[in-house]
Design a protein around this motif. Structure first.
Motif, PDB file in Angstrom:
ATOM      1  N   LEU A   1       0.443   7.130  -5.512  1.00  0.00           N
ATOM      2  CA  LEU A   1       1.330   7.700  -4.492  1.00  0.00           C
ATOM      3  C   LEU A   1       2.257   6.622  -3.929  1.00  0.00           C
ATOM      4  O   LEU A   1       3.426   6.870  -3.648  1.00  0.00           O
ATOM      5  CB  LEU A   1       0.491   8.324  -3.372  1.00  0.00           C
ATOM      6  CG  LEU A   1       1.204   9.277  -2.419  1.00  0.00           C
ATOM      7  CD1 LEU A   1       1.939  10.382  -3.162  1.00  0.00           C
ATOM      8  CD2 LEU A   1       0.231   9.877  -1.419  1.00  0.00           C
ATOM      9  N   GLN A   2       1.733   5.415  -3.796  1.00  0.00           N
ATOM     10  CA  GLN A   2       2.537   4.310  -3.284  1.00  0.00           C
ATOM     11  C   GLN A   2       3.712   4.002  -4.209  1.00  0.00           C
ATOM     12  O   GLN A   2       4.764   3.532  -3.751  1.00  0.00           O
ATOM     13  CB  GLN A   2       1.660   3.062  -3.099  1.00  0.00           C
ATOM     14  CG  GLN A   2       2.327   1.953  -2.318  1.00  0.00           C
ATOM     15  CD  GLN A   2       2.711   2.375  -0.894  1.00  0.00           C
ATOM     16  OE1 GLN A   2       1.940   3.009  -0.200  1.00  0.00           O
ATOM     17  NE2 GLN A   2       3.934   2.042  -0.493  1.00  0.00           N
TER      18      GLN A   2
ATOM     19  N   ILE B   1       6.280   6.170  -2.892  1.00  0.00           N
ATOM     20  CA  ILE B   1       6.674   5.857  -1.514  1.00  0.00           C
ATOM     21  C   ILE B   1       7.624   4.657  -1.443  1.00  0.00           C
ATOM     22  O   ILE B   1       8.639   4.687  -0.736  1.00  0.00           O
ATOM     23  CB  ILE B   1       5.421   5.594  -0.648  1.00  0.00           C
ATOM     24  CG1 ILE B   1       4.613   6.899  -0.495  1.00  0.00           C
ATOM     25  CG2 ILE B   1       5.797   5.034   0.709  1.00  0.00           C
ATOM     26  CD1 ILE B   1       3.253   6.721   0.186  1.00  0.00           C
TER      27      ILE B   1
ATOM     28  N   ARG C   1       6.475   7.798   3.832  1.00  0.00           N
ATOM     29  CA  ARG C   1       5.128   8.300   3.567  1.00  0.00           C
ATOM     30  C   ARG C   1       5.012   9.780   3.871  1.00  0.00           C
ATOM     31  O   ARG C   1       4.414  10.534   3.110  1.00  0.00           O
ATOM     32  CB  ARG C   1       4.120   7.510   4.408  1.00  0.00           C
ATOM     33  CG  ARG C   1       3.924   6.108   3.900  1.00  0.00           C
ATOM     34  CD  ARG C   1       3.135   5.262   4.890  1.00  0.00           C
ATOM     35  NE  ARG C   1       2.848   3.932   4.324  1.00  0.00           N
ATOM     36  CZ  ARG C   1       2.309   2.942   5.011  1.00  0.00           C
ATOM     37  NH1 ARG C   1       2.000   3.107   6.287  1.00  0.00           N
ATOM     38  NH2 ARG C   1       2.074   1.778   4.427  1.00  0.00           N
ATOM     39  N   ALA C   2       5.598  10.174   5.007  1.00  0.00           N
ATOM     40  CA  ALA C   2       5.546  11.588   5.377  1.00  0.00           C
ATOM     41  C   ALA C   2       6.280  12.442   4.345  1.00  0.00           C
ATOM     42  O   ALA C   2       5.811  13.522   3.964  1.00  0.00           O
ATOM     43  CB  ALA C   2       6.157  11.786   6.769  1.00  0.00           C
TER      44      ALA C   2
ATOM     45  N   GLY D   1       7.086   4.899   7.805  1.00  0.00           N
ATOM     46  CA  GLY D   1       6.333   6.120   8.077  1.00  0.00           C
ATOM     47  C   GLY D   1       7.003   7.353   7.515  1.00  0.00           C
ATOM     48  O   GLY D   1       6.336   8.241   6.977  1.00  0.00           O
ATOM     49  N   LEU D   2       8.332   7.396   7.618  1.00  0.00           N
ATOM     50  CA  LEU D   2       9.048   8.582   7.135  1.00  0.00           C
ATOM     51  C   LEU D   2       8.929   8.725   5.621  1.00  0.00           C
ATOM     52  O   LEU D   2       8.774   9.839   5.101  1.00  0.00           O
ATOM     53  CB  LEU D   2      10.521   8.515   7.554  1.00  0.00           C
ATOM     54  CG  LEU D   2      11.334   9.779   7.294  1.00  0.00           C
ATOM     55  CD1 LEU D   2      10.719  10.992   7.970  1.00  0.00           C
ATOM     56  CD2 LEU D   2      12.782   9.602   7.750  1.00  0.00           C
TER      57      LEU D   2
ATOM     58  N   ALA E   1       4.048  12.545   1.062  1.00  0.00           N
ATOM     59  CA  ALA E   1       2.869  13.394   1.245  1.00  0.00           C
ATOM     60  C   ALA E   1       3.276  14.854   1.405  1.00  0.00           C
ATOM     61  O   ALA E   1       2.666  15.755   0.819  1.00  0.00           O
ATOM     62  CB  ALA E   1       2.064  12.931   2.450  1.00  0.00           C
ATOM     63  N   GLY E   2       4.336  15.072   2.188  1.00  0.00           N
ATOM     64  CA  GLY E   2       4.822  16.429   2.387  1.00  0.00           C
ATOM     65  C   GLY E   2       5.302  17.050   1.094  1.00  0.00           C
ATOM     66  O   GLY E   2       5.088  18.242   0.841  1.00  0.00           O
TER      67      GLY E   2
END
Lengths: 211, 211
Positions: free
Chosen positions: B120-121, B124, B151-152, B148-149, B155-156
């Motif tokens: 996932l990283q 990101i 990542r959001a 943070g954005l 994930a979203g």
DNA sequence: GTCTATATAGCGATAGAC
DNA sequence: GTCTATCGCTATATAGAC
């Protein structure tokens, strides 16, 4: 007893929560529920049908108190704060994790997909209602499709729950970022006619471009 | 042959895509790859290790061309449009579905969790770079945490992929809603000093409240 | 309704021939 | 490196006693 059914449903939810969908079998469910393995099939016919029943039951039980708190929200950041409280709560109780597991399992299983879509809709509907209410008198209302946004928030929330499972610190910063994003919407909301005009202009261009 | 390893990795990805993680076994993988079942264990030791290798390989292969297109993005809505193109592409090829399946499976499996977080990283990091670049000269930069954005968003995105699997039409409207949300950010971005002042005021209050 | 016992099938993994 | 054959285990699901 009639509550053997309930024990099995509760046991299924707990088993998905702790062992994931892959570790959820008739035997592991029965062990968690404290009943005999054969009763899974006596009461629900198949493990599959028990999964569907448990998914819907777990979601209904959790949505009810959430919907009540949603009714008291008065602005967008409160909505996000509620989402955050829910996130913490669900992590501890683990029911959105159940929904996430079911959602993943439903990808290759049409029957499970139907039950999962129904369960997710139980979350989406009250969020949509809250959004519609919060944005009713706002200039940004015409820019935002509450139906679509409620869906995006719900689906995104599930994604964040899954992300939390593999990177707890990362999901923390992700949620922080979303808090800050909500502030932007409120700024536009508060700016009134100036922003509204800019918004309409932007939207016209966007609509042409994107569609 | 040395490419038996590759056939197994490709076969694993394809099997997860079509049968889900639950239907991905040494036998089903071998059948898809067109090789003998015992070779799974000869080359990878365990099914588990093959899953981890396949997850990383699939992600790396897909991130590379995406990162290149990310470099050409010049505003936020283009970023979302790229996300949308990626969404359509991934649906057809099904590799984010693979990551979503792994993410769900990793919830109850610490070893899988590590590999999945790494994969996932890989998504990101380039998204974070693009966000940082796009918002470098923007007044909203101080309001938004790009780490943070990113990542959001990632994930979203995974959550939306899962949602698409159970309600394709619903996910369509969800993506539309996000397009419109990006316009709001751009409006604030364009308004300049007026919005900036309002933004700072809001942020001060938020920081006190939320933290 | 609940239990024990079991049929049947598929799983991960290994041994050993080639 | 690749194959066949198989072990040991666990899965779903059922039969039949109680």
């Amino acid at each position: 007893m009639a509550d053997t059914r309930q024990r099995l449903i509760d046991g299924t939810i707990e088993t998905i929560r702790t062992h994931g969908l892959g570790g959820t079998t008739a035997r592991s469910i029965a062990a968690t529920a404290g009943v005999n393995q054969a009763l899974v099939f006596y009461h629900f016919g198949t493990v599959h049908d028990l999964l569907r029943a448990a998914c819907l039951a777990a979601t209904q039980a959790r949505v009810a108190p959430f919907a009540e708190r949603l009714g008291q929200v008065t602005d967008l950041r409160q909505l996000l704060a509620l989402g955050r409280a829910l996130h913490a709560d669900e992590r501890a109780r683990g029911n959105v994790t159940v929904l996430a597991q079911m959602l993943a399992g439903a990808q290759a299983d049409p029957e499970l997909a139907e039950a999962t879509a129904t369960a997710l809709q139980l979350w989406i509907t009250p969020i949509e209602d809250a959004l519609t209410r919060l944005l009713a008198d706002s200039p940004v209302a015409e820019a935002i499709d509450t139906v679509g946004l409620a869906r995006a928030m719900s689906a995104g929330f599930v994604g964040l729950e899954l992300y939390e499972g593999v990177d707890p610190e990362g999901s923390q910063t992700a949620l922080d970022a979303l808090d800050r994003l909500a502030v932007l919407i409120e700024v536009v909301d508060d700016l009134g006619p100036i922003a509204l005009r800019a918004l309409r202009g932007k939207l016209r261009k966007t609509t042409k471009k994107v569609r």
